[in-house]
Scaffold this motif. Structure first.
Motif, PDB file in Angstrom:
ATOM      1  N   ILE A  35       0.873  -1.167   0.000  1.00  0.00           N
ATOM      2  CA  ILE A  35       0.000   0.000   0.000  1.00  0.00           C
ATOM      3  C   ILE A  35       0.917   1.225   0.000  1.00  0.00           C
ATOM      4  N   LEU A  36       0.563   2.264  -0.749  1.00  0.00           N
ATOM      5  CA  LEU A  36       1.337   3.500  -0.771  1.00  0.00           C
ATOM      6  C   LEU A  36       0.693   4.498   0.190  1.00  0.00           C
ATOM      7  N   VAL A  37       1.462   4.989   1.150  1.00  0.00           N
ATOM      8  CA  VAL A  37       0.930   5.922   2.144  1.00  0.00           C
ATOM      9  C   VAL A  37       1.861   7.115   2.319  1.00  0.00           C
ATOM     10  N   ILE A  38       1.298   8.179   2.851  1.00  0.00           N
ATOM     11  CA  ILE A  38       2.090   9.292   3.342  1.00  0.00           C
ATOM     12  C   ILE A  38       1.809   9.397   4.831  1.00  0.00           C
ATOM     13  N   LYS A  39       2.734   9.977   5.555  1.00  0.00           N
ATOM     14  CA  LYS A  39       2.554  10.144   6.993  1.00  0.00           C
ATOM     15  C   LYS A  39       2.313  11.624   7.275  1.00  0.00           C
ATOM     16  N   ASN A  41       0.788  14.097  10.483  1.00  0.00           N
ATOM     17  CA  ASN A  41       0.327  14.173  11.870  1.00  0.00           C
ATOM     18  C   ASN A  41       0.265  12.797  12.528  1.00  0.00           C
ATOM     19  N   ASN A  42       1.295  11.998  12.308  1.00  0.00           N
ATOM     20  CA  ASN A  42       1.406  10.652  12.887  1.00  0.00           C
ATOM     21  C   ASN A  42       0.328   9.686  12.401  1.00  0.00           C
ATOM     22  N   GLN A  43      -0.300   9.970  11.272  1.00  0.00           N
ATOM     23  CA  GLN A  43      -1.302   9.078  10.690  1.00  0.00           C
ATOM     24  C   GLN A  43      -0.813   8.597   9.332  1.00  0.00           C
ATOM     25  N   LEU A  44      -1.170   7.364   8.992  1.00  0.00           N
ATOM     26  CA  LEU A  44      -0.828   6.798   7.696  1.00  0.00           C
ATOM     27  C   LEU A  44      -2.008   7.033   6.748  1.00  0.00           C
ATOM     28  N   ILE A  45      -1.837   7.986   5.826  1.00  0.00           N
ATOM     29  CA  ILE A  45      -2.875   8.363   4.874  1.00  0.00           C
ATOM     30  C   ILE A  45      -2.614   7.606   3.573  1.00  0.00           C
ATOM     31  N   VAL A  46      -3.590   6.845   3.123  1.00  0.00           N
ATOM     32  CA  VAL A  46      -3.429   5.996   1.941  1.00  0.00           C
ATOM     33  C   VAL A  46      -3.540   6.800   0.657  1.00  0.00           C
ATOM     34  N   CYS A  47      -2.550   6.629  -0.229  1.00  0.00           N
ATOM     35  CA  CYS A  47      -2.579   7.211  -1.573  1.00  0.00           C
ATOM     36  C   CYS A  47      -3.031   6.170  -2.588  1.00  0.00           C
ATOM     37  N   ASP A  48      -2.630   4.928  -2.390  1.00  0.00           N
ATOM     38  CA  ASP A  48      -2.984   3.841  -3.297  1.00  0.00           C
ATOM     39  C   ASP A  48      -3.198   2.574  -2.483  1.00  0.00           C
ATOM     40  N   GLY A  49      -4.350   1.914  -2.692  1.00  0.00           N
ATOM     41  CA  GLY A  49      -4.633   0.670  -1.984  1.00  0.00           C
ATOM     42  C   GLY A  49      -5.966   0.668  -1.265  1.00  0.00           C
ATOM     43  N   HIS A  50      -6.831   1.610  -1.605  1.00  0.00           N
ATOM     44  CA  HIS A  50      -8.127   1.720  -0.925  1.00  0.00           C
ATOM     45  C   HIS A  50      -8.983   0.453  -1.067  1.00  0.00           C
ATOM     46  N   LYS A  51      -9.016  -0.133  -2.271  1.00  0.00           N
ATOM     47  CA  LYS A  51      -9.824  -1.341  -2.479  1.00  0.00           C
ATOM     48  C   LYS A  51      -9.259  -2.523  -1.698  1.00  0.00           C
ATOM     49  N   ARG A  52      -7.932  -2.663  -1.717  1.00  0.00           N
ATOM     50  CA  ARG A  52      -7.315  -3.763  -0.962  1.00  0.00           C
ATOM     51  C   ARG A  52      -7.603  -3.624   0.527  1.00  0.00           C
ATOM     52  N   LEU A  53      -7.478  -2.404   1.043  1.00  0.00           N
ATOM     53  CA  LEU A  53      -7.755  -2.194   2.463  1.00  0.00           C
ATOM     54  C   LEU A  53      -9.232  -2.380   2.788  1.00  0.00           C
ATOM     55  N   SER A  54     -10.107  -2.003   1.875  1.00  0.00           N
ATOM     56  CA  SER A  54     -11.541  -2.220   2.088  1.00  0.00           C
ATOM     57  C   SER A  54     -11.841  -3.708   2.213  1.00  0.00           C
ATOM     58  N   ALA A  55     -11.243  -4.503   1.333  1.00  0.00           N
ATOM     59  CA  ALA A  55     -11.431  -5.956   1.391  1.00  0.00           C
ATOM     60  C   ALA A  55     -10.823  -6.533   2.665  1.00  0.00           C
ATOM     61  N   LEU A  56      -9.648  -6.061   3.033  1.00  0.00           N
ATOM     62  CA  LEU A  56      -9.008  -6.548   4.258  1.00  0.00           C
ATOM     63  C   LEU A  56      -9.806  -6.155   5.497  1.00  0.00           C
ATOM     64  N   TYR A  57     -10.410  -4.966   5.487  1.00  0.00           N
ATOM     65  CA  TYR A  57     -11.216  -4.556   6.635  1.00  0.00           C
ATOM     66  C   TYR A  57     -12.452  -5.450   6.777  1.00  0.00           C
ATOM     67  N   ASP A  58     -13.075  -5.793   5.652  1.00  0.00           N
ATOM     68  CA  ASP A  58     -14.221  -6.712   5.712  1.00  0.00           C
ATOM     69  C   ASP A  58     -13.790  -8.075   6.244  1.00  0.00           C
ATOM     70  N   VAL A  75       4.458   1.143   1.780  1.00  0.00           N
ATOM     71  CA  VAL A  75       5.624   1.962   1.472  1.00  0.00           C
ATOM     72  C   VAL A  75       5.279   3.379   1.870  1.00  0.00           C
ATOM     73  N   LEU A  76       6.193   4.004   2.577  1.00  0.00           N
ATOM     74  CA  LEU A  76       5.985   5.358   3.075  1.00  0.00           C
ATOM     75  C   LEU A  76       6.542   6.373   2.086  1.00  0.00           C
ATOM     76  N   LYS A  77       5.668   7.217   1.597  1.00  0.00           N
ATOM     77  CA  LYS A  77       6.063   8.360   0.760  1.00  0.00           C
ATOM     78  C   LYS A  77       6.256   9.514   1.728  1.00  0.00           C
ATOM     79  N   HIS A  78       7.414  10.157   1.711  1.00  0.00           N
ATOM     80  CA  HIS A  78       7.765  11.098   2.774  1.00  0.00           C
ATOM     81  C   HIS A  78       7.075  12.455   2.717  1.00  0.00           C
ATOM     82  N   SER A  79       6.550  12.826   1.555  1.00  0.00           N
ATOM     83  CA  SER A  79       5.839  14.106   1.504  1.00  0.00           C
ATOM     84  C   SER A  79       4.707  14.023   0.503  1.00  0.00           C
TER      85      SER A  79
END
Length: 91
Positions: A35-39, A41-58, A75-79
């Protein structure tokens, strides 16, 4: 590129509809593409992978101890930049 692992509850993402084959694949082989995320305020904000995470949450709702929900590669994208928007999966 360093790959980290996180729990389903750590990610901030938008719930999306997904095909049942995606959930079946995640059960069988897991999330092989990070999953591609940015950090922010100490939170992992998803840039790519919403469908995969939706399925994993279910899957998590069905069985909160399921191993696939507790070791999700990301993978953490720094900005936040145009690059993060450019590599987002638009499917």
């Amino acid at each position: 590129m360093q790959i980290h692992h996180g729990n389903i509850l750590q990610f901030q993402y938008t719930k999306k509809d997904y095909p049942s084959t995606l959930k079946d694949s995640l059960i069988r082989i897991g999330c092989n593409f990070p999953i591609l995320v940015i950090k922010e305020n100490n939170q992992l904000i998803v840039c790519d992978g919403h469908k995969r995470l939706s399925a994993l949450y279910d899957l998590y709702l069905e069985d909160e101890h399921h191993i696939r929900c507790h070791k999700i590669p990301y993978v953490l994208k720094h900005s936040r930049s145009k690059d993060a928007q450019h590599i987002r999966n638009h499917h």
